[in-house]
Structure formats: structure tokens, C-alpha cells
Design an enzyme around this catalytic site. Structure first.
Site, PDB file in Angstrom:
ATOM      1  N   SER A 120     -34.273 -17.751   7.753  1.00 54.12           N
ATOM      2  CA  SER A 120     -34.947 -16.477   7.567  1.00 54.12           C
ATOM      3  C   SER A 120     -34.888 -16.144   6.093  1.00 54.12           C
ATOM      4  O   SER A 120     -34.057 -16.669   5.352  1.00 54.12           O
ATOM      5  CB  SER A 120     -34.245 -15.385   8.359  1.00 54.12           C
ATOM      6  OG  SER A 120     -33.043 -15.053   7.688  1.00 54.12           O
ATOM      7  N   LYS A 121     -35.777 -15.254   5.699  1.00 53.56           N
ATOM      8  CA  LYS A 121     -35.864 -14.939   4.270  1.00 53.56           C
ATOM      9  C   LYS A 121     -34.610 -14.240   3.757  1.00 53.56           C
ATOM     10  O   LYS A 121     -34.421 -14.108   2.555  1.00 53.56           O
ATOM     11  CB  LYS A 121     -37.122 -14.136   3.982  1.00 53.56           C
ATOM     12  CG  LYS A 121     -37.191 -12.827   4.710  1.00 53.56           C
ATOM     13  CD  LYS A 121     -38.541 -12.177   4.440  1.00 53.56           C
ATOM     14  CE  LYS A 121     -38.709 -10.973   5.342  1.00 53.56           C
ATOM     15  NZ  LYS A 121     -40.077 -10.647   5.623  1.00 53.56           N
ATOM     16  N   ARG A 122     -33.745 -13.792   4.660  1.00 50.54           N
ATOM     17  CA  ARG A 122     -32.492 -13.167   4.191  1.00 50.54           C
ATOM     18  C   ARG A 122     -31.549 -14.199   3.578  1.00 50.54           C
ATOM     19  O   ARG A 122     -30.705 -13.887   2.771  1.00 50.54           O
ATOM     20  CB  ARG A 122     -31.767 -12.467   5.330  1.00 50.54           C
ATOM     21  CG  ARG A 122     -32.629 -11.603   6.186  1.00 50.54           C
ATOM     22  CD  ARG A 122     -32.320 -10.102   6.071  1.00 50.54           C
ATOM     23  NE  ARG A 122     -33.362  -9.336   6.740  1.00 50.54           N
ATOM     24  CZ  ARG A 122     -34.511  -8.976   6.167  1.00 50.54           C
ATOM     25  NH1 ARG A 122     -34.759  -9.263   4.909  1.00 50.54           N
ATOM     26  NH2 ARG A 122     -35.432  -8.304   6.844  1.00 50.54           N
TER      27      ARG A 122
END
Ligand code: GLU
Length: 477
Positions: A254-256
Site C-alpha cells: 500500500s502507498k503507506r
């Protein structure tokens, strides 16, 4: 003669072009090429509230950049078009009607309030939340009455209430799901747009797709698809769910944790050959302990069955290592071409000119003054980024909020950026100087950079968001 192999990727153009799309595209592409088949690109844009034309263009350009070219698609056409679902609404209506006529689907007039209430009651009793079948057995008269009254309705799939639905997955053998746990899926929404499930199955059938090779996250949708194929009396494609790419802590990418947009990787100076080679190693191996190979070499030895499903880790160190390998292999011409066509492009220099010249009296200053327009992560060791009146927590909160806003801002230009920043600052009540200087330092690394939002526009959406996230993850960690 055996049937022509036809595979597809079917991205929804709702956000940034995702590495997961490239991953799925790669395996579909290679499989098609291996068997002399066709690779199709279909745009699944039936969620009109989320679809964006710019996202579609970015999907096209990112996949082309990677060299994963398709044989049929919205841009190049083909014998089974149109290849954009929003242009196929009549087809979905026709096929939904067939299901209603054969009793495999039914109209449902329940209001959103009723559905919410049912869901809440099921939750309170710890039951699986699903449609309670209220409209499953309405008499033809009742249906006619509701329709005449103009009550909005959806069309739902009539899922058997008992038994199991089985299907084969090429990498997992047989999978089975209790029908009891499968919802009476909405196939057609009140607005006349189909849901993903209906459109996806109808299109895969009409486009003569032989193998559905897609991400693991769709496994739970597949029993609904299998039921649909059976309701229509159609032959099912071979299903093959690719493993989910994971962060090093095993969570779904995920972009996190890592940038997931292909645009970021391009901007960060990764070569397409490196990305393709890297993605090929996710769950698959060339054999002979070989980690470096070209797309054509992969095609030569490829066997879809040899993919292993234990979630491969998206390892940035490995990607960087591969990138270094491909960089070092470039000859002089390729090197010069890259610098000119990817970094100092005419378009970029044209946009940079007004910002750069303002602060220059000699060209020797050019590289130093403007480095932050070209760099990746910045170094904050020698600057005090946090304003005196704010602690780390306050800055972290402010930056998270800002990131959320920027993630949603696709019209990445000076004016909208200006509006987003101003509105955010006003909302949280920070002093202009604290707010804008903090962001300026994080994004450009210097106090004397050109006007902030103009700089942000030029640095680009990916790199600005990456720098803010990187600052939170490193300096504020
Ligand atoms: N539209 C789906 C997506 O966004 C397609 C999934 C599939 O391949 O069936 O990935």
C-alpha cells in the site's frame, strides 16, 4: 485446432497507475506471447463517481513505457470492442434482462434505509451481513406495480441458499464457497450501470477470454462469477489468481509503506527493464538461479503453473539493485537519450525557465539552484524544518491531513494546489509562515525556493507526496 489463447487486464481508471496493474499485465502478456495468443486491455469504468480520464491515459502510458503492449484495447480497437465498459451499457442491459427472464436474477426495490437497517440488525446478531431476500419472491404483479409507480430498483443475482459453489483455480486446484455466505449480488444499479461482477463476466465471455489471470484479491468474487457463467450457460474461463504483492512486514502493498504508483517509479529514475525484471521475480523464477533476464527470455521459458502463491515481497533493495544493473549496461547513446528524454526534457525545461531564471545571474548556478526539481528524497540534516511553535506530533498530524488531500488532488496545478493548501491551513488555524515554510522546506529542502505551489506543480504529484511521506517516516519517526 486448439482455441486461441486470449487474456486481458481490466483496470479501473480510478487512481494512479498501480504497480499491481503492471504485475498482472506482465503475467498476462507473457502468457499470451508464449502461446501465440492475444493480450487485451479493457477499461472497467462503470463506477462513474470514481472514473477519471487522466487515470486511463496514465494506465496506457505506463504500460507502454514498460513495453507491455496490448493487441486489442480502447485506443487501438479490435474485433470485440468497444473495450471501455461505459460504452457497452446496452449490452449489459440486454444480458441482465436475460437473467431476469430465466429467473437467475430479480428486481429489488428495497430502499437504502431498509438495507442499512437489515445490515445493522445482522451485525448486532453477529451474522454475516447479506441481503435478506426481501424481494426475491415478489409476484409478477407486485413487480409490475412497483415499476409502474417508478420505484427505483436494482437487479440482483439469485444465489442458491444452500450447497456450495466450486471452481478451479489454476494455482490452487479446487476452491469452494458456501452459497449461504454469498450475497445476492447487485448486478445492475439503479442508475442503469452494471456492477463490476456483471460487466466483467459478460465482457470476458463476449471478448472470448480463455484465461482470467488476475490478483488474489478477486478470489472472493469468483464464486459469483462462476454462478453467473452457469446462469448464462456459458463455458467458464480458466481462473488463475496471482499472489498478492506484499510489503516486507507481509502486509498487502500500500502507498503507506512503499510508493505504488508507476509514475513514481518512472520519476524516481527506475528503468522499465528493471521494473519488468523485478515484477517477473514476484512469485516466479527463471530457474538456474538466474535473476536477470529480459522479457523475451522470460517468454521462452514461461509456464503459468510454476507461479508460487506465497505472497512475494516487494523489495525496494532488490529493485534498486536490478536498476543499477540495467543502468550500467546502457551504452553511450542510451545514456544520453535517457538524460534528454526522461530528465532534461524540452517540456520540463520550458516549464522550469521562469522559475529558474528569477534566481540566476550566471548559468553556473543552474544545477545547484534547481537540484530539488530533479532529486528524489531530500536530506534534512542541515535545516530546521519544524517551526518553533509546533512539536513533532502537531507537524505529523498536519502532514497526514495534507497527504490525504493531496492524494485526492489529480488536477496537479498551481491554482488547485494553492486552494487546497489555503483551505487546509485555514481549517487548522496555523500561521501562514509556519504552515507554508514547513511545507516548503519538506518539499524543496530550501528556504529560498521559488513560489511554493508553482514549485510543487513542477516537482510533480508523485515526488511531492513521496517527500512528505518520507519526511514523516524518517525525520518524524
Ligand atoms: N476492474 C478490476 C480491477 O480493477 C478487474 C479485476 C479482474 O481482473 O477481474 O482490477
Amino acid at each position: 485446432m486448439s482455441r486461441e489463447i486470449r487474456v486481458r487486464i481490466a483496470p479501473s481508471p480510478t487512481g494512479d497507475p498501480h504497480v499491481g496493474t503492471a504485475y498482472t499485465a506482465l503475467f498476462n502478456y507473457v502468457f499470451a506471447k508464449k502461446h501465440g495468443g492475444k493480450f487485451i486491455l479493457r477499461i472497467e469504468d462503470t463506477d462513474q463517481t470514481r472514473a477519471r480520464a487522466s487515470s486511463e491515459e496514465q494506465i496506457f502510458s505506463s504500460l507502454k513505457w514498460l513495453g507491455l503492449n496490448w493487441d486489442e484495447g480502447p485506443d487501438c480497437g479490435g474485433p470485440y470492442g468497444p473495450y471501455r465498459q461505459s460504452e457497452r451499457l446496452d449490452i449489459y442491459r440486454e444480458y441482465t434482462q436475460k437473467l431476469v427472464d430465466s429467473g437467475h436474477a430479480y428486481p429489488c426495490f428495497c430502499t437504502a434505509e431498509r438495507l442499512d437497517r437489515v445490515r445493522a440488525e445482522q451485525k448486532a446478531q453477529n451474522l454475516t451481513t447479506r441481503y435478506d431476500g426481501h424481494c426475491r419472491n415478489l409476484s409478477p404483479d407486485e413487480v409490475a406495480k412497483q415499476k409502474a409507480a417508478g420505484t427505483p430498483h436494482v437487479i440482483r443475482l439469485r444465489v442458491p441458499t444452500d450447497g456450495v459453489t466450486r471452481f478451479m483455480d489454476l494455482l490452487r486446484d479446487e476452491l469452494q464457497f458456501d452459497n449461504e455466505r454469498i450475497d445476492d449480488q447487485v448486478l445492475m444499479k439503479t442508475d442503469g450501470f452494471p456492477t463490476y461482477h456483471l460487466a466483467n463476466v459478460v465482457d470476458d465471455h463476449l471478448m472470448k477470454i480463455t484465461h482470467v489471470i488476475r490478483a488474489e484479491e478477486w478470489i472472493s468474487s469468483t464464486p459469483k462469477h462462476a454462478l453467473l457463467y452457469r446462469a448464462f450457460g456459458w463455458e467458464e474461463p480458466v481462473f488463475c489468481h496471482l499472489p498478492l504483492l506484499r510489503n516486507s512486514d507481509r502486509s498487502k502493498i500500500s502507498k503507506r509503506k512503499n510508493p505504488v504508483s508507476l509514475t513514481y517509479y518512472r520519476r524516481a529514475g527506475m528503468l522499465p527493464e528493471a521494473i519488468v525484471n523485478f515484477l517477473a521475480l514476484m512469485g516466479w523464477s527463471y530457474g538456474e538461479d538466474r535473476e536477470i533476464f529480459t522479457l523475451n527470455e522470460m517468454i521462452e521459458v514461461f509456464d503459468l503453473k510454476k507461479i508460487s502463491i506465497g505472497g512475494p515481497v516487494f523489495d525496494m533493495v532488490k529493485l534498486t539493485w536490478l536498476n543499477q544493473h540495467y543502468m550500467h549496461k546502457m551504452d553511450e547513446d542510451a545514456f544520453i537519450h535517457y538524460i534528454r528524454e526522461e530528465i532534461f526534457t524540452k517540456d520540463f525545461l520550458r516549464r522550469l525557465k521562469p522559475l529558474a531564471l528569477e534566481r540566476m545571474s550566471r548559468f553556473e548556478q543552474f544545477v545547484d539552484n534547481n537540484a530539488f526539481f530533479f532529486n528524489g528524497a531530500l536530506d534534512y540534516k542541515h535545516i530546521e524544518v519544524l517551526p518553533a511553535s509546533k512539536d513533532k506530533d502537531a507537524v505529523r498530524t498536519m502532514l497526514y491531513q495534507l497527504l490525504e488531500q493531496l492524494d485526492e488532488l489529480y488536477d496537479w496545478q498551481n491554482k488547485p494546489l494553492h486552494d487546497v493548501l489555503n483551505a487546509h491551513r485555514e481549517k487548522i488555524g496555523w500561521k501562514p509562515k509556519d504552515y507554508f515554510m514547513t511545507i516548503r522546506l519538506i518539499v524543496t529542502g530550501r528556504k529560498d525556493s521559488p513560489p511554493l505551489t508553482e514549485s510543487m506543480e513542477l516537482i510533480g504529484r508523485e515526488m511531492v507526496r513521496f517527500r512528505i511521506r518520507n519526511f514523516v517516516d524518517t525525520v518524524l519517526a
